[in-house]
Design a protein around this motif. Structure first.
Motif, PDB file in Angstrom:
ATOM      1  N   ALA A 143       0.811  -1.218   0.000  1.00 39.07           N
ATOM      2  CA  ALA A 143       0.000   0.000   0.000  1.00 39.07           C
ATOM      3  C   ALA A 143       0.843   1.267   0.000  1.00 39.07           C
ATOM      4  CB  ALA A 143      -0.932   0.008   1.209  1.00 39.07           C
ATOM      5  N   GLY A 144       2.154   1.134   0.145  1.00 37.28           N
ATOM      6  CA  GLY A 144       3.019   2.296   0.133  1.00 37.28           C
ATOM      7  C   GLY A 144       3.427   2.784   1.502  1.00 37.28           C
ATOM      8  N   VAL A 145       3.173   1.983   2.523  1.00 35.55           N
ATOM      9  CA  VAL A 145       3.604   2.350   3.875  1.00 35.55           C
ATOM     10  C   VAL A 145       5.121   2.215   3.964  1.00 35.55           C
ATOM     11  CG1 VAL A 145       3.526   1.653   6.303  1.00 35.55           C
ATOM     12  CG2 VAL A 145       1.431   1.740   4.952  1.00 35.55           C
ATOM     13  N   GLY A 146       5.758   3.217   4.580  1.00 30.97           N
ATOM     14  CA  GLY A 146       7.211   3.204   4.638  1.00 30.97           C
ATOM     15  C   GLY A 146       7.783   2.431   5.795  1.00 30.97           C
ATOM     16  N   HIS A 147       7.057   2.393   6.933  1.00 26.40           N
ATOM     17  CA  HIS A 147       7.605   1.787   8.143  1.00 26.40           C
ATOM     18  C   HIS A 147       6.475   1.264   9.027  1.00 26.40           C
ATOM     19  CE1 HIS A 147      11.515   3.714   7.284  1.00 26.40           C
ATOM     20  NE2 HIS A 147      10.771   4.743   6.889  1.00 26.40           N
ATOM     21  N   LEU A 148       6.800   0.222   9.790  1.00 26.88           N
ATOM     22  CA  LEU A 148       5.911  -0.286  10.839  1.00 26.88           C
ATOM     23  C   LEU A 148       6.665  -0.225  12.157  1.00 26.88           C
ATOM     24  CD1 LEU A 148       3.449  -1.757  12.037  1.00 26.88           C
ATOM     25  CD2 LEU A 148       4.484  -3.929  11.282  1.00 26.88           C
ATOM     26  N   ASN A 149       6.135   0.541  13.096  1.00 24.76           N
ATOM     27  CA  ASN A 149       6.720   0.645  14.433  1.00 24.76           C
ATOM     28  C   ASN A 149       5.855  -0.122  15.417  1.00 24.76           C
ATOM     29  OD1 ASN A 149       8.613   2.370  13.331  1.00 24.76           O
ATOM     30  ND2 ASN A 149       7.635   4.237  14.075  1.00 24.76           N
ATOM     31  N   LEU A 150       6.490  -0.964  16.210  1.00 22.38           N
ATOM     32  CA  LEU A 150       5.789  -1.770  17.214  1.00 22.38           C
ATOM     33  C   LEU A 150       6.203  -1.326  18.598  1.00 22.38           C
ATOM     34  CD1 LEU A 150       6.348  -5.264  15.552  1.00 22.38           C
ATOM     35  CD2 LEU A 150       4.265  -3.864  15.450  1.00 22.38           C
ATOM     36  N   HIS A 151       5.206  -1.035  19.427  1.00 22.96           N
ATOM     37  CA  HIS A 151       5.474  -0.580  20.786  1.00 22.96           C
ATOM     38  C   HIS A 151       5.185  -1.673  21.801  1.00 22.96           C
ATOM     39  CE1 HIS A 151       6.420   3.718  20.631  1.00 22.96           C
ATOM     40  NE2 HIS A 151       5.672   3.754  19.542  1.00 22.96           N
ATOM     41  N   GLN A 152       5.877  -1.587  22.915  1.00 23.82           N
ATOM     42  CA  GLN A 152       5.610  -2.445  24.061  1.00 23.82           C
ATOM     43  C   GLN A 152       4.523  -1.793  24.915  1.00 23.82           C
ATOM     44  OE1 GLN A 152       9.089  -3.156  26.426  1.00 23.82           O
ATOM     45  NE2 GLN A 152       8.199  -4.889  27.503  1.00 23.82           N
ATOM     46  N   ILE A 153       3.528  -2.543  25.303  1.00 28.04           N
ATOM     47  CA  ILE A 153       2.439  -2.001  26.123  1.00 28.04           C
ATOM     48  C   ILE A 153       2.939  -1.777  27.537  1.00 28.04           C
ATOM     49  CG2 ILE A 153       0.175  -2.460  27.137  1.00 28.04           C
ATOM     50  CD1 ILE A 153      -0.533  -4.019  24.630  1.00 28.04           C
ATOM     51  N   ARG A 154       2.653  -0.578  28.051  1.00 28.67           N
ATOM     52  CA  ARG A 154       3.034  -0.215  29.415  1.00 28.67           C
ATOM     53  C   ARG A 154       1.796  -0.167  30.291  1.00 28.67           C
ATOM     54  NH1 ARG A 154       3.825   4.600  32.287  1.00 28.67           N
ATOM     55  NH2 ARG A 154       3.340   5.908  30.497  1.00 28.67           N
ATOM     56  N   CYS A 155       1.929  -0.679  31.491  1.00 28.53           N
ATOM     57  CA  CYS A 155       0.828  -0.677  32.461  1.00 28.53           C
ATOM     58  C   CYS A 155       0.895   0.589  33.312  1.00 28.53           C
ATOM     59  CB  CYS A 155       0.916  -1.909  33.355  1.00 28.53           C
ATOM     60  SG  CYS A 155      -0.385  -2.000  34.624  1.00 28.53           S
ATOM     61  N   GLU A 162       6.042  -7.808  24.322  1.00 32.00           N
ATOM     62  CA  GLU A 162       7.386  -7.866  23.757  1.00 32.00           C
ATOM     63  C   GLU A 162       7.547  -9.118  22.905  1.00 32.00           C
ATOM     64  OE1 GLU A 162      11.181  -6.271  25.306  1.00 32.00           O
ATOM     65  OE2 GLU A 162      11.406  -8.320  26.100  1.00 32.00           O
ATOM     66  N   LEU A 163       7.071 -10.220  23.392  1.00 26.89           N
ATOM     67  CA  LEU A 163       7.179 -11.462  22.636  1.00 26.89           C
ATOM     68  C   LEU A 163       6.376 -11.385  21.341  1.00 26.89           C
ATOM     69  CD1 LEU A 163       6.937 -14.016  25.593  1.00 26.89           C
ATOM     70  CD2 LEU A 163       8.997 -13.112  24.478  1.00 26.89           C
ATOM     71  N   ALA A 164       5.238 -10.688  21.387  1.00 26.34           N
ATOM     72  CA  ALA A 164       4.422 -10.523  20.175  1.00 26.34           C
ATOM     73  C   ALA A 164       5.155  -9.675  19.138  1.00 26.34           C
ATOM     74  CB  ALA A 164       3.074  -9.888  20.527  1.00 26.34           C
ATOM     75  N   ALA A 165       5.823  -8.621  19.581  1.00 26.33           N
ATOM     76  CA  ALA A 165       6.578  -7.768  18.657  1.00 26.33           C
ATOM     77  C   ALA A 165       7.682  -8.563  17.969  1.00 26.33           C
ATOM     78  CB  ALA A 165       7.169  -6.586  19.411  1.00 26.33           C
ATOM     79  N   LEU A 166       8.412  -9.353  18.738  1.00 30.33           N
ATOM     80  CA  LEU A 166       9.486 -10.157  18.159  1.00 30.33           C
ATOM     81  C   LEU A 166       8.939 -11.225  17.216  1.00 30.33           C
ATOM     82  CD1 LEU A 166      11.732 -10.543  21.337  1.00 30.33           C
ATOM     83  CD2 LEU A 166      12.132  -9.033  19.374  1.00 30.33           C
ATOM     84  N   GLU A 167       7.784 -11.775  17.556  1.00 28.09           N
ATOM     85  CA  GLU A 167       7.163 -12.774  16.686  1.00 28.09           C
ATOM     86  C   GLU A 167       6.766 -12.154  15.339  1.00 28.09           C
ATOM     87  OE1 GLU A 167       5.262 -15.941  14.828  1.00 28.09           O
ATOM     88  OE2 GLU A 167       6.829 -15.853  16.351  1.00 28.09           O
ATOM     89  N   LEU A 168       6.271 -10.922  15.353  1.00 26.51           N
ATOM     90  CA  LEU A 168       5.907 -10.256  14.106  1.00 26.51           C
ATOM     91  C   LEU A 168       7.138  -9.999  13.234  1.00 26.51           C
ATOM     92  CD1 LEU A 168       3.159  -7.680  15.134  1.00 26.51           C
ATOM     93  CD2 LEU A 168       2.936  -9.539  13.473  1.00 26.51           C
ATOM     94  N   ILE A 169       8.230  -9.606  13.871  1.00 29.47           N
ATOM     95  CA  ILE A 169       9.462  -9.397  13.102  1.00 29.47           C
ATOM     96  C   ILE A 169       9.961 -10.711  12.532  1.00 29.47           C
ATOM     97  CG2 ILE A 169      11.867  -8.648  13.253  1.00 29.47           C
ATOM     98  CD1 ILE A 169      11.016  -6.630  15.361  1.00 29.47           C
ATOM     99  N   ARG A 170       9.920 -11.770  13.347  1.00 28.47           N
ATOM    100  CA  ARG A 170      10.328 -13.093  12.849  1.00 28.47           C
ATOM    101  C   ARG A 170       9.469 -13.502  11.659  1.00 28.47           C
ATOM    102  NH1 ARG A 170       8.617 -17.718  12.191  1.00 28.47           N
ATOM    103  NH2 ARG A 170       6.602 -17.130  13.103  1.00 28.47           N
TER     104      ARG A 170
END
Length: 475
Positions: free
Chosen positions: A233-245, A272-280
């Motif tokens: 779609a032309g997106v340049g970047h995907l940033n993934l954040h860690q959820i903070r409580c 955090e594990l979800a973010a790494l899984e998406l990158i993998r």
């Protein structure tokens, strides 16, 4: 992580969550080893592919490239302006109530006028500005006014970006942002059920389009499906954040069964594990979309360090040093008057600039810049090591020493000097250890690898000197 820091974090979290602390699902020691293994396995899988890079002392993992805004954030050359504190979405992970329609704020500084903020950006040589909230589109005229001021009043180029949930991102408003000079727009798709409508409207209008979302474990199947679509779609970047409580969102996070982690702030293990899984997943499926994991280990250290560094030079003495983490370090020797006088004499004989050291009125102590370390004989003197930090405020608190900073617009800000570590006295081998750590500007100090062993009590100052490498400890 040192035992003292571990206990400080646990005690702080226990106090902040006093009413619910004992009912929170904290990571159990017996489960920590499994969590570490899962994280290391994901990182190992990612590392098999080219294009994955660690930066910022190993606290930030990204593939291919970072957006210009993220690069400026890592360099500490960025200011985030919260244009409001209200939102038209109700995300379960939001850390605050979003019911404050007050004036724009950055680092606790209030800016009622766009010209004042632009002059602040100019005065402190800030290279990047982001507009956040709340939801900036709810205060759209304000955003345009501040964007125009930054682009027209600042003497140097400023890269600008805006965070949004996209709900109100009409074509007309996107074109207005483009015409105002906005360089990048970041969409939190998770706030609007991962709809791509607003994002697609922005592609081709705003120069860089980024998706920035928390890594929500329950949404992994959705996000895996859309990341290939984002690239096409032309997106340049995907940033993934860690959820903070926070005390505000705790109940919603707990209802999802999340596991909470101790640290300077409470975070969620599964995110955090979800973010790494998406990158993998992206690497194994050859998806070329650049992805950046913005961990809390990164945010807590690097974002605050940039603000400290910007202000430190305004209030420190020339014989003091600014550490990579932005703290002001003071080195002071003390001992017999003759020994101190010999050091001062050595400096004078070597034509050392007088501004690089300061002899006390009683001539029994001397403060000096770290670059003079090799000229000093420490055999018969003690060394005092102290740290402070510079904090920018709207007005004087009268609790700390301060300096007033006048902006061109007429607004006055105040830089306060706050003591972080009043002083540790060192002798003999302790001085030698500190010298190995900071005396020659060693590479491990600058890149945060922490290779030099430090004896007590110096372990307690490592975070004031260097960034703690790697992702956060699990406990």
């Amino acid at each position: 992580m040192g035992l003292i820091k571990y206990r400080e974090n646990v005690d702080r979290n226990r106090q902040e969550y006093a009413d619910v602390y004992d009912s929170m699902k904290w990571l159990r020691p017996e489960d920590a080893a499994n969590a570490y293994r899962e994280r290391e396995s994901l990182i190992a899988s990612i590392s098999r592919f080219s294009g994955a890079t660690w930066t910022c002392a190993g606290t930030k993992l990204f593939t291919h490239a970072l957006s210009p805004g993220c690069l400026l954030c890592g360099q500490g050359a960025w200011s985030c302006l919260f244009v409001n504190g209200i939102c038209n979405a109700r995300c379960f992970y939001c850390p605050s109530s979003q019911d404050d329609s007050g004036p724009p704020v950055t680092n606790t500084l209030v800016f009622e006028k766009a010209a004042d903020y632009a002059d602040y950006v100019n005065r402190f040589n800030i290279q990047g500005v982001s507009f956040s909230g709340g939801e900036p589109f709810l205060s759209f005229d304000r955003v345009l006014a501040f964007l125009e001021a930054v682009k027209n009043r600042v003497d140097h180029p400023v890269y600008t970006w805006l965070y949004t949930n996209g709900i109100l991102a009409t074509p007309e408003k996107l074109f207005a942002l483009r015409d105002g000079g906005l360089n990048e727009i970041r969409f939190d798709l998770s706030a609007d059920r991962y709809r791509l409508d607003a994002l697609e409207r922005a592609v081709g209008v705003i120069p860089t389009v980024t998706v920035e979302i928390p890594a929500i474990p329950e949404d992994l199947s959705i996000t895996k499906k859309i990341i290939a679509d984002l690239a096409s779609a032309g997106v340049g970047h995907l940033n993934l954040h860690q959820i903070r409580c926070t005390p505000y969102n705790y109940g919603k996070l707990a209802a999802r069964g999340y596991t909470f982690l101790h640290g300077p702030k409470v975070t969620v293990l599964e995110t955090e594990l979800a973010a790494l899984e998406l990158i993998r997943y992206s690497r194994e499926n050859s998806i070329e979309l650049p992805i950046n994991y913005c961990s809390h280990a990164y945010q807590h250290q690097f974002q605050a360090a940039g603000a400290r560094r910007r202000c430190a030079g305004l209030i420190k003495a020339e014989y003091e040093d600014v550490t990579p983490t932005g703290h002001i370090r003071r080195l002071t020797i003390a001992g017999p008057e003759e020994a101190v006088a010999n050091v001062a004499g050595t400096f004078a004989s070597r034509d050392v600039a007088a501004s690089l050291y300061s002899l006390s009125a009683k001539r029994d102590s001397l403060s000096f810049a770290a670059e003079l370390w090799p000229l000093i004989d420490f055999s018969s003197i003690r060394l005092k090591l102290g740290y402070s930090q510079a904090v920018l405020r709207n007005g004087v608190s009268y609790r700390h020493s301060f300096k007033k900073i006048a902006l061109d617009s007429g607004k006055t800000l105040v830089v306060e000097r706050q003591t972080v570590q009043p002083g540790i006295w060192l002798e003999g081998e302790q001085i030698e250890a500190l010298g190995r750590f900071i005396g020659n500007g060693r590479a491990e100090l600058l890149n945060g690898q922490g290779a030099v062993e430090l004896p007590d009590p110096l372990n307690g100052i490592r975070h004031l000197e260097a960034f703690i490498p790697g992702l956060s400890a699990y406990y």
